[in-house]
Design a protein around this motif. Structure first.
Motif, PDB file in Angstrom:
ATOM      1  N   LEU A  43     -30.829  23.384 -11.198  1.00 48.79           N
ATOM      2  CA  LEU A  43     -30.671  22.035 -10.683  1.00 48.79           C
ATOM      3  C   LEU A  43     -29.562  21.945  -9.654  1.00 48.79           C
ATOM      4  CD1 LEU A  43     -27.960  20.529 -12.079  1.00 48.79           C
ATOM      5  CD2 LEU A  43     -29.429  20.743 -14.051  1.00 48.79           C
ATOM      6  N   SER A  44     -29.613  20.870  -8.901  1.00 51.27           N
ATOM      7  CA  SER A  44     -28.588  20.527  -7.937  1.00 51.27           C
ATOM      8  C   SER A  44     -28.424  19.017  -8.011  1.00 51.27           C
ATOM      9  CB  SER A  44     -29.033  20.950  -6.526  1.00 51.27           C
ATOM     10  OG  SER A  44     -28.101  20.530  -5.567  1.00 51.27           O
ATOM     11  N   VAL A  45     -27.194  18.539  -8.048  1.00 49.70           N
ATOM     12  CA  VAL A  45     -26.932  17.103  -8.104  1.00 49.70           C
ATOM     13  C   VAL A  45     -26.020  16.738  -6.942  1.00 49.70           C
ATOM     14  CG1 VAL A  45     -25.943  15.213  -9.463  1.00 49.70           C
ATOM     15  CG2 VAL A  45     -27.178  17.054 -10.622  1.00 49.70           C
ATOM     16  N   PHE A  46     -26.357  15.653  -6.263  1.00 49.70           N
ATOM     17  CA  PHE A  46     -25.511  15.156  -5.181  1.00 49.70           C
ATOM     18  C   PHE A  46     -25.515  13.637  -5.213  1.00 49.70           C
ATOM     19  CE2 PHE A  46     -29.737  15.605  -3.443  1.00 49.70           C
ATOM     20  CZ  PHE A  46     -29.908  14.504  -2.612  1.00 49.70           C
ATOM     21  N   LYS A  47     -24.549  13.037  -4.537  1.00 43.32           N
ATOM     22  CA  LYS A  47     -24.438  11.590  -4.504  1.00 43.32           C
ATOM     23  C   LYS A  47     -25.000  11.080  -3.182  1.00 43.32           C
ATOM     24  CE  LYS A  47     -21.559   8.441  -6.884  1.00 43.32           C
ATOM     25  NZ  LYS A  47     -20.273   8.082  -7.359  1.00 43.32           N
ATOM     26  N   ASP A  48     -25.841  10.051  -3.254  1.00 43.70           N
ATOM     27  CA  ASP A  48     -26.486   9.491  -2.083  1.00 43.70           C
ATOM     28  C   ASP A  48     -26.554   7.976  -2.233  1.00 43.70           C
ATOM     29  OD1 ASP A  48     -27.882   9.527   0.363  1.00 43.70           O
ATOM     30  OD2 ASP A  48     -29.816   9.524  -0.680  1.00 43.70           O
ATOM     31  N   ASP A  49     -25.896   7.250  -1.330  1.00 46.03           N
ATOM     32  CA  ASP A  49     -25.862   5.778  -1.376  1.00 46.03           C
ATOM     33  C   ASP A  49     -25.431   5.253  -2.745  1.00 46.03           C
ATOM     34  OD1 ASP A  49     -26.517   5.407   1.286  1.00 46.03           O
ATOM     35  OD2 ASP A  49     -28.677   5.326   0.887  1.00 46.03           O
ATOM     36  N   GLU A  51     -25.706   6.545  -5.713  1.00 42.07           N
ATOM     37  CA  GLU A  51     -26.442   7.047  -6.867  1.00 42.07           C
ATOM     38  C   GLU A  51     -26.356   8.564  -6.915  1.00 42.07           C
ATOM     39  OE1 GLU A  51     -30.116   4.172  -7.966  1.00 42.07           O
ATOM     40  OE2 GLU A  51     -30.514   5.686  -6.442  1.00 42.07           O
ATOM     41  N   TYR A  52     -26.456   9.103  -8.119  1.00 42.71           N
ATOM     42  CA  TYR A  52     -26.581  10.544  -8.286  1.00 42.71           C
ATOM     43  C   TYR A  52     -28.059  10.894  -8.122  1.00 42.71           C
ATOM     44  CZ  TYR A  52     -21.923  10.353 -10.316  1.00 42.71           C
ATOM     45  OH  TYR A  52     -20.581  10.153 -10.514  1.00 42.71           O
ATOM     46  N   GLU A  63     -47.615  27.401 -17.545  1.00 41.27           N
ATOM     47  CA  GLU A  63     -47.721  27.978 -16.204  1.00 41.27           C
ATOM     48  C   GLU A  63     -46.558  28.896 -15.881  1.00 41.27           C
ATOM     49  OE1 GLU A  63     -48.229  25.293 -13.010  1.00 41.27           O
ATOM     50  OE2 GLU A  63     -50.154  24.564 -13.707  1.00 41.27           O
ATOM     51  N   ASP A  64     -46.803  29.791 -14.939  1.00 44.67           N
ATOM     52  CA  ASP A  64     -45.768  30.693 -14.459  1.00 44.67           C
ATOM     53  C   ASP A  64     -45.106  30.166 -13.187  1.00 44.67           C
ATOM     54  OD1 ASP A  64     -44.260  32.960 -14.775  1.00 44.67           O
ATOM     55  OD2 ASP A  64     -45.585  34.204 -13.566  1.00 44.67           O
ATOM     56  N   LYS A  65     -45.708  29.166 -12.542  1.00 43.24           N
ATOM     57  CA  LYS A  65     -45.166  28.614 -11.305  1.00 43.24           C
ATOM     58  C   LYS A  65     -44.000  27.685 -11.586  1.00 43.24           C
ATOM     59  CE  LYS A  65     -49.280  28.729  -8.465  1.00 43.24           C
ATOM     60  NZ  LYS A  65     -50.090  27.999  -7.502  1.00 43.24           N
ATOM     61  N   ARG A  66     -43.112  27.531 -10.570  1.00 46.28           N
ATOM     62  CA  ARG A  66     -41.992  26.595 -10.677  1.00 46.28           C
ATOM     63  C   ARG A  66     -42.093  25.566  -9.571  1.00 46.28           C
ATOM     64  NH1 ARG A  66     -39.604  31.369 -12.425  1.00 46.28           N
ATOM     65  NH2 ARG A  66     -38.956  31.223 -14.580  1.00 46.28           N
ATOM     66  N   TYR A  67     -41.757  24.327  -9.905  1.00 43.43           N
ATOM     67  CA  TYR A  67     -41.902  23.172  -9.028  1.00 43.43           C
ATOM     68  C   TYR A  67     -40.553  22.495  -8.834  1.00 43.43           C
ATOM     69  CZ  TYR A  67     -46.745  23.792 -10.491  1.00 43.43           C
ATOM     70  OH  TYR A  67     -47.972  24.317 -10.751  1.00 43.43           O
ATOM     71  N   LEU A  68     -40.479  21.577  -7.858  1.00 39.14           N
ATOM     72  CA  LEU A  68     -39.248  20.849  -7.603  1.00 39.14           C
ATOM     73  C   LEU A  68     -39.458  19.360  -7.844  1.00 39.14           C
ATOM     74  CD1 LEU A  68     -36.296  21.083  -6.704  1.00 39.14           C
ATOM     75  CD2 LEU A  68     -37.094  20.674  -4.363  1.00 39.14           C
ATOM     76  N   LEU A  69     -38.619  18.791  -8.706  1.00 37.59           N
ATOM     77  CA  LEU A  69     -38.654  17.368  -9.017  1.00 37.59           C
ATOM     78  C   LEU A  69     -37.390  16.708  -8.491  1.00 37.59           C
ATOM     79  CD1 LEU A  69     -39.654  17.477 -12.821  1.00 37.59           C
ATOM     80  CD2 LEU A  69     -41.150  17.581 -10.848  1.00 37.59           C
ATOM     81  N   ALA A  70     -37.436  15.384  -8.339  1.00 42.92           N
ATOM     82  CA  ALA A  70     -36.247  14.613  -7.963  1.00 42.92           C
ATOM     83  C   ALA A  70     -36.211  13.349  -8.797  1.00 42.92           C
ATOM     84  CB  ALA A  70     -36.262  14.260  -6.478  1.00 42.92           C
ATOM     85  N   GLY A  71     -34.998  12.897  -9.107  1.00 40.43           N
ATOM     86  CA  GLY A  71     -34.792  11.640  -9.828  1.00 40.43           C
ATOM     87  C   GLY A  71     -33.388  11.159  -9.561  1.00 40.43           C
ATOM     88  N   SER A  72     -33.111   9.914  -9.948  1.00 45.58           N
ATOM     89  CA  SER A  72     -31.796   9.350  -9.659  1.00 45.58           C
ATOM     90  C   SER A  72     -31.161   8.767 -10.914  1.00 45.58           C
ATOM     91  CB  SER A  72     -31.906   8.274  -8.578  1.00 45.58           C
ATOM     92  OG  SER A  72     -32.740   7.227  -9.028  1.00 45.58           O
ATOM     93  N   SER A  73     -29.851   8.543 -10.812  1.00 44.01           N
ATOM     94  CA  SER A  73     -29.064   8.029 -11.928  1.00 44.01           C
ATOM     95  C   SER A  73     -27.896   7.214 -11.384  1.00 44.01           C
ATOM     96  CB  SER A  73     -28.530   9.192 -12.769  1.00 44.01           C
ATOM     97  OG  SER A  73     -27.598   8.745 -13.725  1.00 44.01           O
ATOM     98  N   ASN A  75     -25.167   6.596 -13.431  1.00 46.33           N
ATOM     99  CA  ASN A  75     -23.960   7.156 -14.043  1.00 46.33           C
ATOM    100  C   ASN A  75     -23.936   8.686 -14.141  1.00 46.33           C
ATOM    101  OD1 ASN A  75     -25.740   7.720 -16.103  1.00 46.33           O
ATOM    102  ND2 ASN A  75     -24.828   6.300 -17.576  1.00 46.33           N
ATOM    103  N   GLY A  76     -25.000   9.357 -13.728  1.00 48.23           N
ATOM    104  CA  GLY A  76     -25.049  10.816 -13.794  1.00 48.23           C
ATOM    105  C   GLY A  76     -25.421  11.369 -15.154  1.00 48.23           C
ATOM    106  N   LEU A  77     -25.680  10.490 -16.114  1.00 49.72           N
ATOM    107  CA  LEU A  77     -26.019  10.952 -17.465  1.00 49.72           C
ATOM    108  C   LEU A  77     -27.424  10.565 -17.904  1.00 49.72           C
ATOM    109  CD1 LEU A  77     -22.636  10.197 -19.261  1.00 49.72           C
ATOM    110  CD2 LEU A  77     -23.494  12.400 -18.413  1.00 49.72           C
ATOM    111  N   LYS A  78     -28.085   9.683 -17.155  1.00 48.15           N
ATOM    112  CA  LYS A  78     -29.455   9.265 -17.464  1.00 48.15           C
ATOM    113  C   LYS A  78     -30.234   9.232 -16.152  1.00 48.15           C
ATOM    114  CE  LYS A  78     -32.260   5.614 -19.491  1.00 48.15           C
ATOM    115  NZ  LYS A  78     -32.275   4.312 -20.143  1.00 48.15           N
ATOM    116  N   PHE A  79     -31.097  10.248 -15.965  1.00 44.27           N
ATOM    117  CA  PHE A  79     -31.896  10.345 -14.761  1.00 44.27           C
ATOM    118  C   PHE A  79     -33.291   9.812 -15.044  1.00 44.27           C
ATOM    119  CE2 PHE A  79     -28.412  13.072 -13.817  1.00 44.27           C
ATOM    120  CZ  PHE A  79     -28.246  12.953 -12.446  1.00 44.27           C
ATOM    121  N   THR A  80     -33.689   8.828 -14.267  1.00 42.23           N
ATOM    122  CA  THR A  80     -34.976   8.182 -14.479  1.00 42.23           C
ATOM    123  C   THR A  80     -35.980   8.622 -13.432  1.00 42.23           C
ATOM    124  OG1 THR A  80     -34.309   6.298 -13.128  1.00 42.23           O
ATOM    125  CG2 THR A  80     -33.912   6.135 -15.498  1.00 42.23           C
TER     126      THR A  80
END
Length: 186
Positions: A43-49, A51-52, A63-73, A75-80
């Motif tokens: 994972l990678s976390v950054f702050k934007d406007d 929000e985390y 599956e053997d494949k890996r994908y990329l997801l994104a979400g925001s938070s 407080n940095g402790l609950k990503f929706t």
């Protein structure tokens, strides 16, 4: 510091100095996925406007494949709403797994840098750009290289508004490779 813990957890700890014994107690981060039960990998976390934003490399259990997801938070402790933003391409240089990623926003353009591997086991670095993280990797085009009898070159899947990667120069006995062209020479 956010990190993937063993199993399917993402955790958070903090420290002012970063020295041994100065870290807080590990806290499990709440992850709410939009559509599936993904297994976190990197994972990678950054702050934007204010929000985390979390970029989470994941896989599905079967599956053997890996994908990329994104979400925001907030407080940095609950990503929706963690949701898919980039998948391995159907064919080409990144068709097996997406690995590490980071994003940079300059003005209204997001640049996502990521490492990926093909089924042939070759690793490369990719770049996808868009006006939001959700606009990355939606439209792929096949980029094929005609070597005119030279050594074969892997095709690439390139996202709309992105640039392909110059492949290894082909070789052909008695010829010098001068570069790639968009059109066939007359």
């Amino acid at each position: 510091l956010w990190f993937c813990d063993w199993g399917d957890k993402v955790c958070y700890m903090e420290s002012v100095t970063g020295t041994l014994g100065s870290w807080s107690t590990k806290v499990e981060v709440e992850l709410n996925y939009r559509d599936a039960a993904w297994i976190p990998w990197h994972l990678s976390v950054f702050k934007d406007d204010g929000e985390y934003v979390m970029l989470l490399t994941t896989k599905l259990d079967a599956e053997d494949k890996r994908y990329l997801l994104a979400g925001s938070s907030i407080n940095g402790l609950k990503f929706t709403d963690l949701h898919l933003i980039l998948s391995p391409s159907p064919s080409g240089w990144d068709n097996q797994e997406l690995y590490r990623s980071c994003a940079v926003r300059i003005g209204n353009i997001y640049s996502l840098y990521y490492s990926a591997m093909s089924y042939t086991g070759r690793w490369r670095i990719g770049l996808a750009e868009g006006n939001s993280l959700d606009s990355l990797g939606k439209f792929f085009f096949s980029l094929n290289f005609e070597t005119n009898g030279g050594t074969a070159t892997e095709s690439q899947s390139v996202a709309d508004n992105c640039t392909g990667i110059s492949p290894v120069s082909p070789t052909k006995p008695a010829y010098d490779f001068l570069g790639w062209y968009k059109e066939a020479e007359g």
